[in-house]
Design an enzyme around this catalytic site. Structure first.
Site, PDB file in Angstrom:
ATOM      1  N   ASP A  73      -1.672  -1.057   5.831  1.00  0.00           N
ATOM      2  CA  ASP A  73      -1.957  -0.503   7.159  1.00  0.00           C
ATOM      3  C   ASP A  73      -3.444  -0.399   7.459  1.00  0.00           C
ATOM      4  O   ASP A  73      -3.814   0.147   8.497  1.00  0.00           O
ATOM      5  CB  ASP A  73      -1.314   0.880   7.313  1.00  0.00           C
ATOM      6  CG  ASP A  73      -2.000   1.932   6.450  1.00  0.00           C
ATOM      7  OD1 ASP A  73      -2.340   1.634   5.290  1.00  0.00           O
ATOM      8  OD2 ASP A  73      -2.192   3.065   6.939  1.00  0.00           O
ATOM      9  N   ASP A 126      -0.146   5.100   0.973  1.00  0.00           N
ATOM     10  CA  ASP A 126      -0.369   6.031   2.072  1.00  0.00           C
ATOM     11  C   ASP A 126      -0.377   5.302   3.411  1.00  0.00           C
ATOM     12  O   ASP A 126      -1.204   4.416   3.637  1.00  0.00           O
ATOM     13  CB  ASP A 126      -1.710   6.758   1.904  1.00  0.00           C
ATOM     14  CG  ASP A 126      -1.784   7.531   0.600  1.00  0.00           C
ATOM     15  OD1 ASP A 126      -1.154   8.586   0.506  1.00  0.00           O
ATOM     16  OD2 ASP A 126      -2.474   7.052  -0.327  1.00  0.00           O
ATOM     17  N   ASP A 186       0.863  -1.169   0.000  1.00  0.00           N
ATOM     18  CA  ASP A 186       0.000   0.000   0.000  1.00  0.00           C
ATOM     19  C   ASP A 186       0.908   1.230   0.000  1.00  0.00           C
ATOM     20  O   ASP A 186       2.096   1.141   0.323  1.00  0.00           O
ATOM     21  CB  ASP A 186      -0.885  -0.042   1.245  1.00  0.00           C
ATOM     22  CG  ASP A 186      -1.696   1.218   1.418  1.00  0.00           C
ATOM     23  OD1 ASP A 186      -2.397   1.611   0.465  1.00  0.00           O
ATOM     24  OD2 ASP A 186      -1.611   1.821   2.507  1.00  0.00           O
TER      25      ASP A 186
END
Length: 230
Positions: free
Chosen positions: A177, A14, A12
């Site tokens: 996250d 961000d 991922d």
């Protein structure tokens, strides 16, 4: 050196590879200011990131006075325009991320990005930071068409297909996250690692990842153990 168990590792963007919170905060607050709403603080924005810009702004509007479709329609394009011109002012890789990418490259593992950020923004951001050349694929929230962003497995499957087209075989894993990341990996049938230092919307233990790391120094050992256990 033992053979590394994963030929493809996806990330991922961000809150996983990059701390983009400063630029996302500026863009969201620009839109909220145009709407006459109170601005968000730097820590609050982190819990709103992960589901794409529209979802982030929707949460910001809801929290700052209530969601209004007409207001959203007016200020959402302004958020996108502002972010497009200011997406790399404050964004930087998390500590240890680049060294980990270097080590994966030395081990012959291809790396890719799968994000819910629009593809054009993800590509431009990585290019402006001088990182785009590191990735075999950069897949955004709009790459696979409407309804096929994370947690859909479609972008993970596309990541694997693009990496294999470049000669990568074998197994893949994904690092993220958010619940979007972990569910996307699970839906695609590959193992996942959650980062505790990301933009968490809930306690990291509740994400249901196959493993959790607290720093990038732990990623390769964790993937090595995970590859032997699954």
């Amino acid at each position: 050196m033992d053979r590394f168990p994963f030929d493809i590792v996806g990330f991922d963007l961000d809150g996983t590879l990059l701390d983009t919170s400063g630029d996302l905060l500026a863009a969201t607050n620009h839109a909220l200011g145009l709407a006459g709403r109170p601005l968000l603080g730097p820590e609050r924005i982190k819990t709103m990131i992960g589901g794409g810009a529209k979802n982030m702004l929707k949460q910001g509007l809801t929290e700052s006075g209530g969601y209004d479709e007409a207001v959203m329609a007016r200020v959402y394009p302004e958020l996108l325009a502002f972010y497009g011109e200011n997406l790399a002012n404050h964004s930087r890789p998390f500590e240890g991320a680049l060294e980990t990418l270097d080590e994966l490259d030395r081990r012959g593992t291809r790396v890719a990005v799968v994000t819910n950020k629009f593809e054009r923004f993800a590509v431009r951001l990585l290019r402006e930071l001088g990182l785009d050349h590191r990735f075999a694929a950069i897949i955004g929230g709009d790459t696979m068409g409407r309804g096929n962003s994370k947690p859909s497995p479609a972008p993970i499957h596309e990541m694997i297909a693009r990496c294999r087209a470049l000669g990568s075989g074998g197994r893949a894993a994904f690092v993220g996250d958010s619940i979007y990341d972990i569910l996307s990996a699970r839906n695609a049938g590959i193992p996942s690692v959650a980062v505790s230092f990301g933009f968490l919307m809930q306690p990291v233990e509740e994400l249901g990842a196959d493993a959790v790391i607290d720093s990038y120094a732990q990623l390769i050992p964790t993937l090595s153990r995970l590859g032997g256990a699954i």
